[in-house]
Write an enzyme that holds these catalytic residues in place. Structure first.
Site, PDB file in Angstrom:
ATOM      1  N   LYS A   1       3.436 -37.444  14.294  1.00  0.00           N
ATOM      2  CA  LYS A   1       3.955 -36.286  15.024  1.00  0.00           C
ATOM      3  C   LYS A   1       4.645 -36.733  16.309  1.00  0.00           C
ATOM      4  CE  LYS A   1       2.110 -31.816  16.724  1.00  0.00           C
ATOM      5  NZ  LYS A   1       0.852 -31.032  16.842  1.00  0.00           N
TER       6      LYS A   1
ATOM      7  N   SER B   1       1.181 -26.447  14.995  1.00  0.00           N
ATOM      8  CA  SER B   1       2.436 -27.028  15.452  1.00  0.00           C
ATOM      9  C   SER B   1       2.873 -28.263  14.675  1.00  0.00           C
ATOM     10  CB  SER B   1       2.321 -27.391  16.941  1.00  0.00           C
ATOM     11  OG  SER B   1       1.318 -28.379  17.148  1.00  0.00           O
TER      12      SER B   1
ATOM     13  N   SER C   1      -3.432 -26.620  14.983  1.00  0.00           N
ATOM     14  CA  SER C   1      -2.128 -27.239  14.737  1.00  0.00           C
ATOM     15  C   SER C   1      -2.081 -28.209  13.567  1.00  0.00           C
ATOM     16  CB  SER C   1      -1.625 -27.939  16.001  1.00  0.00           C
ATOM     17  OG  SER C   1      -1.213 -26.981  16.953  1.00  0.00           O
TER      18      SER C   1
END
Length: 378
Positions: free
Chosen positions: A76, A153, A177
């Site tokens: 990420k 996210s 997330s």
């Protein structure tokens, strides 16, 4: 698609090589008809190929650092990766490249895993939808023709795995997330105990709640990754010594679920019971206090604003307006608000712990609805 254990077996038996696995992922990323352009913000193809060749050489010499060496993974865009700029899915961050890997990234490399590149995300990790107006939004693999949100996210991390652009994704989880995009796209997402995995080299959202997590294709995959990230031996997950006793709260978490989610939850509960788990319906009143606790922005807004205040003053116009609005709620919170929130959180933890006494855990749906259509949210 293969689990990490299956890939490890293929590598050990010579049915696959790291170089082959990496090339397959890179081909999926580069496919013009795929989601690669929206999933990856940066691809280190040369570095991945070099690492794959080195991994194969170590395996031939019987010197591989772990059974999972050579398996390609995504990271990420919230983690420092040496030589790359950490932008958190934003346009407002463009500083110097990181001088070293975040500890989580370093531990994946130490196990021999190959880092393919940086994945897209909700800007600064502050939304569960996965929408990013700066870099595009990866499409959920389910009902792709309709176009549905991936969840966030860690949106790019999820789609990198569902679309075989990586075999696991490193993410973060503050309020869902990792778990939300996993639930919306048919994966497994795991948020460990917060202190289990070091968070250095990771841009924070809420230090009180942030944790380093993973997204993968099975519970076993997540167990392997969690062990690697925690610095433990990534052996095969061990079976439980006895069937678990699990609470099923009837309030709050089951109150507004749609029919599809409820049916899926009932099927999962039936499978758990058939496997020997004892499921007990309970009321857990403490959960009903959560919405009111977050009504003023909660920990995330207060702590995010403290980190972002100077950056917003300098480059606030470059933020996604929705993310800017969420962060800016923290500016209105007072020290008294934050102290009150800390006290209420401690009470909530105590009450939930008391309500779950005698249980090994509790089960509930991760999200109340199926993935909404993207065009309804942008």
């Amino acid at each position: 698609m293969p689990t990490l254990q299956e890939l490890a077996a293929d590598l050990a038996a010579g049915r696959a090589t790291s170089e082959q696995l990496v090339e397959e992922c890179l081909a999926r990323i580069a496919d013009p008809d795929g989601e690669g352009e929206r999933v990856y913000l940066e691809v280190d193809a040369d570095g991945a190929r070099e690492a794959a060749r080195a991994s194969d050489a170590l395996r031939r010499a019987r010197a591989e650092p772990s059974p999972y060496a050579g398996i390609p993974v995504s990271v990420k865009d919230l983690f420092d990766v040496r030589g790359q700029v950490t932008r958190a899915g934003s346009l407002a961050l463009d500083g110097a490249p990181a001088r070293s890997d975040a500890t989580a990234v370093a531990r994946l490399r130490r196990a021999g895993m190959v880092v393919l590149g940086r994945t897209n995300m909700t800007e600064f990790a502050f939304s569960g939808l996965g929408v990013n107006p700066h870099h595009g939004t990866p499409a959920n693999p389910w009902d792709r023709g309709r176009g549905r949100i991936p969840g966030g996210s860690s949106s790019g991390a999820a789609v990198s795995v569902t679309d075989a652009m990586a075999h696991a994704g490193l993410g973060t989880d503050t309020g869902g997330s990792c778990r939300i995009p996993a639930a919306l796209s048919g994966l497994v997402g795991f948020k460990p105990t917060q202190r289990r995995v070091p968070r250095d080299g990771v841009i924070p959202l809420s230090p009180t709640l942030d944790a380093v997590g993973v997204l993968a294709r099975s519970v076993g995959c997540c167990a392997v990754l969690d062990a690697i990230l925690a610095g433990d031996d990534p052996g095969s997950p061990q079976p439980l010594v006895r069937p678990p006793r699990l609470a099923v709260p009837q309030n709050y978490v089951l109150g507004d679920v749609d029919e599809t989610v409820r049916a899926a939850f009932d099927r999962a509960s039936t499978r758990l019971a058939a496997a020997g788990a004892e499921l007990v319906a309970i009321e857990l009143p403490a959960l009903d206090r959560i919405p009111d606790m977050s009504s003023g922005g909660g920990f995330a807004a207060a702590e995010a604003f403290a980190w972002h205040a100077d950056l917003i003053a300098a480059r606030g116009s470059e933020y996604d307006p929705r993310i800017l609005a969420r962060i800016s709620r923290g500016e209105r919170q007072t020290a008294r608000d934050l102290l009150d929130l800390q006290a209420r959180r401690a009470e909530l933890i105590d009450d939930v712990r008391a309500g779950l006494a005698g249980f090994d855990g509790f089960v509930c749906p991760t999200v109340p609805v199926v993935a909404p259509a993207l065009d309804a949210l942008v």
